[in-house]
Design a protein around this motif. Sequence first.
Motif, short mmCIF file in Angstrom:
data_model
loop_
_atom_site.label_atom_id
_atom_site.label_comp_id
_atom_site.label_asym_id
_atom_site.label_seq_id
_atom_site.Cartn_x
_atom_site.Cartn_y
_atom_site.Cartn_z
N ALA A 17 -11.28 -125.25 89.51
CA ALA A 17 -10.79 -125.88 88.28
C ALA A 17 -11.80 -125.64 87.18
O ALA A 17 -13.01 -125.78 87.39
N THR A 39 -7.55 -130.93 95.25
CA THR A 39 -7.16 -130.27 94.00
C THR A 39 -6.95 -131.27 92.86
O THR A 39 -7.34 -131.00 91.72
N GLU A 40 -6.34 -132.42 93.16
CA GLU A 40 -6.08 -133.39 92.08
C GLU A 40 -7.38 -133.91 91.49
O GLU A 40 -7.53 -134.00 90.26
N GLU A 43 -9.05 -131.25 89.33
CA GLU A 43 -8.44 -131.12 88.00
C GLU A 43 -8.84 -132.28 87.10
O GLU A 43 -9.05 -132.10 85.89
N ARG A 47 -10.81 -131.84 83.56
CA ARG A 47 -10.31 -132.34 82.26
C ARG A 47 -11.41 -133.02 81.47
O ARG A 47 -11.31 -133.16 80.25
#
Length: 274
Positions: A17, A39-40, A43, A47
């Motif tokens: 990411a 993965t979440e 991310e 951000r």
Amino acid sequence: MPGRSRTSIDRADSSDAFPEVACGTAVLLLAGSSGRVETERAELLARHGARVRAIRWFGGIGQRPAPHEVPIEMFIDQLDLLRLEADRVAIFGTSFGAEAALVTASLHPVDATIAVAPSSVVWAGIADENWSSHWTHRGAPLPAVTFDPTWSPSTEPPEYRSLYESSLARDPEGAAAAAIHAEDIAGVVVLVAGGDDRVWPSDRFAAEIAERRRVHGREATVVTHPAAGHRMVLPSESVAVGGVTMARGGSPSADAALGALAWPQIVHALGLRA
């Protein structure tokens, strides 16, 4: 053609990411016994400015089939690669992944270590009916706490907290030998634990890690919530599902409350853009 190194990571077992505006920190992200690639969470951190690599560290292509004699060099190699891309590197793990993060950071320099539902000792794992340490370093298994053979679950799904507690109590000398050298961890250390963790006593472990560092003149930030369980939920994250069937304690609201308490400390430790 040469065989795959035990420390290499196949693309199928990682997720990268990238931030739109970098904060200068790269993070190696490790899940626990679920074996998932986070993965979440990767991310979410991206951000807020982090460059993140989430990896599967067992059960993947060319990897150990279980948390059993996993080479710590796997994590060191990934941190060294990430250091080529950022000013600071951090390791962020949960449960068995927190154990891996703390051991790795005690052996290799990092700028920040985030350990969620951590352990203060190295534990044994099993593969092919053979018990040994979760981790190896330079080819040798690290000292590990073995399990109490007399223990049996009294709940369904099982709560394993009492197994870990009884295993520590039956062999204090072995537990001392298997203690993670948290005093050797450089940089910022953040420990996150739920008071209702039914998997293992992560609240006790976090306190032990912090005390070990204090005795050696080093700091650690401990974040706890009395009603939270084994899984922390950060702001905007989904509630995790799946993994090994067991009682984890807590509740979605309490686990999210723990995540809300931990988030400012994680932002600070990683130098994220809030």
